[in-house]
Design an enzyme around this catalytic site. Structure first.
Site, PDB file in Angstrom:
ATOM      1  N   ALA A  10     -53.671 -12.363 -46.764  1.00 18.11           N
ATOM      2  CA  ALA A  10     -52.368 -12.932 -47.162  1.00 18.11           C
ATOM      3  C   ALA A  10     -51.208 -12.472 -46.290  1.00 18.11           C
ATOM      4  O   ALA A  10     -50.054 -12.675 -46.637  1.00 18.11           O
ATOM      5  CB  ALA A  10     -52.098 -12.595 -48.625  1.00 18.11           C
ATOM      6  N   SER A  11     -51.504 -11.852 -45.149  1.00 20.82           N
ATOM      7  CA  SER A  11     -50.408 -11.418 -44.270  1.00 20.82           C
ATOM      8  C   SER A  11     -49.876 -12.559 -43.407  1.00 20.82           C
ATOM      9  O   SER A  11     -48.776 -12.468 -42.866  1.00 20.82           O
ATOM     10  CB  SER A  11     -50.897 -10.292 -43.357  1.00 20.82           C
ATOM     11  OG  SER A  11     -52.097 -10.672 -42.711  1.00 20.82           O
ATOM     12  N   ASP A  60     -60.647  -4.038 -45.207  1.00 17.67           N
ATOM     13  CA  ASP A  60     -61.593  -5.046 -44.724  1.00 17.67           C
ATOM     14  C   ASP A  60     -62.401  -5.605 -45.891  1.00 17.67           C
ATOM     15  O   ASP A  60     -63.127  -4.849 -46.556  1.00 17.67           O
ATOM     16  CB  ASP A  60     -62.521  -4.358 -43.700  1.00 17.67           C
ATOM     17  CG  ASP A  60     -63.420  -5.333 -42.976  1.00 17.67           C
ATOM     18  OD1 ASP A  60     -63.538  -6.492 -43.429  1.00 17.67           O
ATOM     19  OD2 ASP A  60     -64.007  -4.929 -41.960  1.00 17.67           O
ATOM     20  N   ASN A  87     -59.621 -15.975 -49.424  1.00 14.01           N
ATOM     21  CA  ASN A  87     -59.060 -16.764 -48.317  1.00 14.01           C
ATOM     22  C   ASN A  87     -59.347 -16.160 -46.942  1.00 14.01           C
ATOM     23  O   ASN A  87     -59.420 -16.882 -45.952  1.00 14.01           O
ATOM     24  CB  ASN A  87     -57.540 -16.871 -48.550  1.00 14.01           C
ATOM     25  CG  ASN A  87     -56.793 -17.370 -47.345  1.00 14.01           C
ATOM     26  OD1 ASN A  87     -56.826 -18.552 -47.022  1.00 14.01           O
ATOM     27  ND2 ASN A  87     -56.106 -16.461 -46.643  1.00 14.01           N
ATOM     28  N   TYR A 153     -69.150 -20.569 -37.973  1.00  3.91           N
ATOM     29  CA  TYR A 153     -68.030 -20.847 -38.887  1.00  3.91           C
ATOM     30  C   TYR A 153     -68.433 -21.918 -39.912  1.00  3.91           C
ATOM     31  O   TYR A 153     -68.204 -21.752 -41.120  1.00  3.91           O
ATOM     32  CB  TYR A 153     -66.821 -21.296 -38.069  1.00  3.91           C
ATOM     33  CG  TYR A 153     -65.557 -21.520 -38.874  1.00  3.91           C
ATOM     34  CD1 TYR A 153     -64.813 -20.443 -39.363  1.00  3.91           C
ATOM     35  CD2 TYR A 153     -65.101 -22.809 -39.142  1.00  3.91           C
ATOM     36  CE1 TYR A 153     -63.638 -20.650 -40.090  1.00  3.91           C
ATOM     37  CE2 TYR A 153     -63.934 -23.027 -39.868  1.00  3.91           C
ATOM     38  CZ  TYR A 153     -63.211 -21.948 -40.339  1.00  3.91           C
ATOM     39  OH  TYR A 153     -62.055 -22.151 -41.069  1.00  3.91           O
ATOM     40  N   LYS A 157     -68.718 -21.386 -43.940  1.00  5.63           N
ATOM     41  CA  LYS A 157     -67.841 -22.160 -44.812  1.00  5.63           C
ATOM     42  C   LYS A 157     -68.642 -23.042 -45.778  1.00  5.63           C
ATOM     43  O   LYS A 157     -68.205 -23.318 -46.896  1.00  5.63           O
ATOM     44  CB  LYS A 157     -66.875 -22.996 -43.969  1.00  5.63           C
ATOM     45  CG  LYS A 157     -65.840 -22.141 -43.244  1.00  5.63           C
ATOM     46  CD  LYS A 157     -64.820 -21.602 -44.226  1.00  5.63           C
ATOM     47  CE  LYS A 157     -64.070 -20.411 -43.750  1.00  5.63           C
ATOM     48  NZ  LYS A 157     -63.128 -19.884 -44.742  1.00  5.63           N
ATOM     49  N   ILE A 186     -54.811 -27.102 -40.051  1.00  2.68           N
ATOM     50  CA  ILE A 186     -53.559 -26.543 -40.562  1.00  2.68           C
ATOM     51  C   ILE A 186     -52.888 -25.728 -39.451  1.00  2.68           C
ATOM     52  O   ILE A 186     -53.573 -25.032 -38.682  1.00  2.68           O
ATOM     53  CB  ILE A 186     -53.827 -25.632 -41.795  1.00  2.68           C
ATOM     54  CG1 ILE A 186     -54.697 -26.351 -42.836  1.00  2.68           C
ATOM     55  CG2 ILE A 186     -52.504 -25.153 -42.408  1.00  2.68           C
ATOM     56  CD1 ILE A 186     -54.129 -27.630 -43.398  1.00  2.68           C
TER      57      ILE A 186
HETATM   58  P1  NAP Z   1     -55.062 -16.843 -40.103  1.00  2.00           P
HETATM   59  O1  NAP Z   1     -53.681 -17.379 -39.940  1.00  2.00           O
HETATM   60  O2  NAP Z   1     -55.878 -16.528 -38.920  1.00  2.00           O
HETATM   61  O3  NAP Z   1     -54.969 -15.541 -41.049  1.00  2.00           O
HETATM   62  C1  NAP Z   1     -56.135 -14.835 -41.352  1.00  2.00           C
HETATM   63  C2  NAP Z   1     -55.832 -13.841 -42.446  1.00  2.00           C
HETATM   64  O4  NAP Z   1     -57.063 -13.180 -42.815  1.00  2.00           O
HETATM   65  C3  NAP Z   1     -54.877 -12.745 -41.998  1.00  2.00           C
HETATM   66  O5  NAP Z   1     -54.078 -12.373 -43.100  1.00  2.00           O
HETATM   67  C4  NAP Z   1     -55.829 -11.597 -41.617  1.00  2.00           C
HETATM   68  O6  NAP Z   1     -55.245 -10.307 -41.736  1.00  2.00           O
HETATM   69  C5  NAP Z   1     -56.886 -11.783 -42.684  1.00  2.00           C
HETATM   70  N1  NAP Z   1     -58.175 -11.180 -42.351  1.00  2.00           N
HETATM   71  C6  NAP Z   1     -58.973 -11.436 -41.293  1.00  2.00           C
HETATM   72  N2  NAP Z   1     -60.086 -10.695 -41.354  1.00  2.00           N
HETATM   73  C7  NAP Z   1     -59.983  -9.934 -42.477  1.00  2.00           C
HETATM   74  C8  NAP Z   1     -60.808  -8.962 -43.080  1.00  2.00           C
HETATM   75  N3  NAP Z   1     -61.984  -8.612 -42.540  1.00  2.00           N
HETATM   76  N4  NAP Z   1     -60.381  -8.372 -44.222  1.00  2.00           N
HETATM   77  C9  NAP Z   1     -59.189  -8.715 -44.781  1.00  2.00           C
HETATM   78  N5  NAP Z   1     -58.374  -9.650 -44.258  1.00  2.00           N
HETATM   79  C10 NAP Z   1     -58.765 -10.244 -43.117  1.00  2.00           C
HETATM   80  O7  NAP Z   1     -55.953 -17.860 -40.970  1.00  2.00           O
HETATM   81  P2  NAP Z   1     -55.565 -19.208 -41.732  1.00  2.00           P
HETATM   82  O8  NAP Z   1     -55.557 -20.320 -40.757  1.00  2.00           O
HETATM   83  O9  NAP Z   1     -54.401 -18.977 -42.618  1.00  2.00           O
HETATM   84  O10 NAP Z   1     -56.885 -19.413 -42.597  1.00  2.00           O
HETATM   85  C11 NAP Z   1     -56.960 -19.030 -43.955  1.00  2.00           C
HETATM   86  C12 NAP Z   1     -58.214 -19.625 -44.551  1.00  2.00           C
HETATM   87  O11 NAP Z   1     -58.195 -21.048 -44.428  1.00  2.00           O
HETATM   88  C13 NAP Z   1     -59.500 -19.176 -43.880  1.00  2.00           C
HETATM   89  O12 NAP Z   1     -60.500 -19.052 -44.859  1.00  2.00           O
HETATM   90  C14 NAP Z   1     -59.829 -20.323 -42.940  1.00  2.00           C
HETATM   91  O13 NAP Z   1     -61.205 -20.390 -42.648  1.00  2.00           O
HETATM   92  C15 NAP Z   1     -59.374 -21.486 -43.798  1.00  2.00           C
HETATM   93  N6  NAP Z   1     -59.099 -22.693 -43.017  1.00  2.00           N
HETATM   94  C16 NAP Z   1     -58.122 -22.713 -42.066  1.00  2.00           C
HETATM   95  C17 NAP Z   1     -57.884 -23.887 -41.378  1.00  2.00           C
HETATM   96  C18 NAP Z   1     -56.832 -23.996 -40.315  1.00  2.00           C
HETATM   97  O14 NAP Z   1     -56.776 -25.032 -39.633  1.00  2.00           O
HETATM   98  N7  NAP Z   1     -55.989 -22.999 -40.131  1.00  2.00           N
HETATM   99  C19 NAP Z   1     -58.650 -25.027 -41.637  1.00  2.00           C
HETATM  100  C20 NAP Z   1     -59.626 -24.960 -42.604  1.00  2.00           C
HETATM  101  C21 NAP Z   1     -59.844 -23.796 -43.297  1.00  2.00           C
HETATM  102  P3  NAP Z   1     -54.473  -9.615 -40.461  1.00  2.00           P
HETATM  103  O15 NAP Z   1     -53.201 -10.382 -40.298  1.00  2.00           O
HETATM  104  O16 NAP Z   1     -54.255  -8.221 -40.894  1.00  2.00           O
HETATM  105  O17 NAP Z   1     -55.379  -9.784 -39.286  1.00  2.00           O
END
Ligand code: NAP
Length: 246
Positions: A10-11, A60, A87, A153, A157, A186
């Site tokens: 959630a960061s 983690d 998430n 991935y 998923k 997104i």
């Molecule tokens: P993002 O911007 O890359 O952010 C990832 C988040 O996950 C960050 O808060 C990160 O923390 C945290 N994280 C990564 N590894 C972790 C771990 N081992 N333990 C705890 N936290 C961890 O990702 P997003 O695009 O918002 O994606 C969020 C979700 O939506 C994911 O499940 C992704 O697969 C899904 N999704 C995204 C998209 C897209 O187009 N963006 C499309 C479909 C699905 P740090 O900041 O500390 O690294």
């Protein structure tokens, strides 16, 4: 009485948008993240400015003992967890299946699938005690349709969708709902490796003619969390994707 949500990852991106949206709706929020201290603190500050309590859960999700510690701390600080949003995820370099290193395959599953197992196991005793709760797992359109050069991935998923459907059946008699959101493309850091041309192409391929925002997804997650909006919904996959995958 206020409610509490624990959101992994959630960061930044979708998780951060969920944290703010749930706070707007009156939730106290535990913000899990891996290493982005300043970004997580900024999300916590936004939650506090909305008059809600924020808890920072650094750790983690792939590590079960870290998850147990974070959930215990969150419950001590904010009270029993009413909603869990699984998430957190990673994206790894796109590559043909035969070139995927075993370490990357395992890390993908450790974060996405083991993370879901650890967090869900940790909140379950509290939800079962209260006979109430809502769990929302974040998958992806690629978990539905598969994406070339992203087998790790896509497989992780897809596993999240299977876990959602099975767990929903198991937990329904305990009044715990389990649903899944499978976003389309997104605008977050996860897509920062894509060029402007790639993003424009994806936009053109999306029937609604735009890339999704993290807030688009936060609203879908909140819908599935709120009993008054989706109390008869469990085991479902909601895919806000602009019509990209039907
Ligand atoms: P993002 O911007 O890359 O952010 C990832 C988040 O996950 C960050 O808060 C990160 O923390 C945290 N994280 C990564 N590894 C972790 C771990 N081992 N333990 C705890 N936290 C961890 O990702 P997003 O695009 O918002 O994606 C969020 C979700 O939506 C994911 O499940 C992704 O697969 C899904 N999704 C995204 C998209 C897209 O187009 N963006 C499309 C479909 C699905 P740090 O900041 O500390 O690294």
């Amino acid at each position: 009485m206020s409610k509490t949500v624990f959101i992994t990852g959630a960061s930044r991106g979708i998780g951060a948008a969920c944290a703010v949206y749930f706070a707007e709706k009156g939730y106290d929020v535990s913000i899990n993240y891996l290493s982005s201290d300043a970004k997580a603190e900024a999300v916590a500050e936004r939650v506090r400015l909305l008059g809600r309590r924020a808890h920072l859960a650094k750790g983690d999700v792939a590590d079960s003992s870290s998850v147990c510690r974070m959930i215990q701390e969150a419950e001590k600080e904010l009270g029993a967890i009413d909603v869990l949003v699984n998430n957190a995820a990673i994206s790894l370099p796109q590559t043909v299946f035969t070139d995927v290193p075993e370490t990357e395959w395992k890390r993908m599953f450790a974060v996405c699938v083991d993370g879901l197992f650890h967090c869900t196991s940790a909140v379950m005793p509290g939800m079962l005690r209260k006979k109430q709760g809502s769990i929302i797992n974040i998958s992806s359109i690629w978990g539905i349709s598969g994406a070339s050069c992203e087998v790790h991935y896509s497989a992780a998923k897809a596993a999240i969708i299977g876990a959602t459907k099975a767990l929903a059946q198991e937990l329904a008699p305990s009044n715990i709902r389990v649903n899944c959101v499978a976003p389309g493309v997104i605008d977050t850091d996860m897509n920062s490796h894509l060029s402007r041309e790639d993003m424009d192409m994806l936009k053109e391929e999306t029937p609604l003619g735009r890339i999704g925002t993290p807030e688009d997804i936060a609203k879908a997650v909140y819908f599935l969390a709120d009993d008054s909006l989706s109390g008869f919904t469990t085991g479902q996959v909601l895919s806000p994707n602009g019509g990209f995958v039907i």
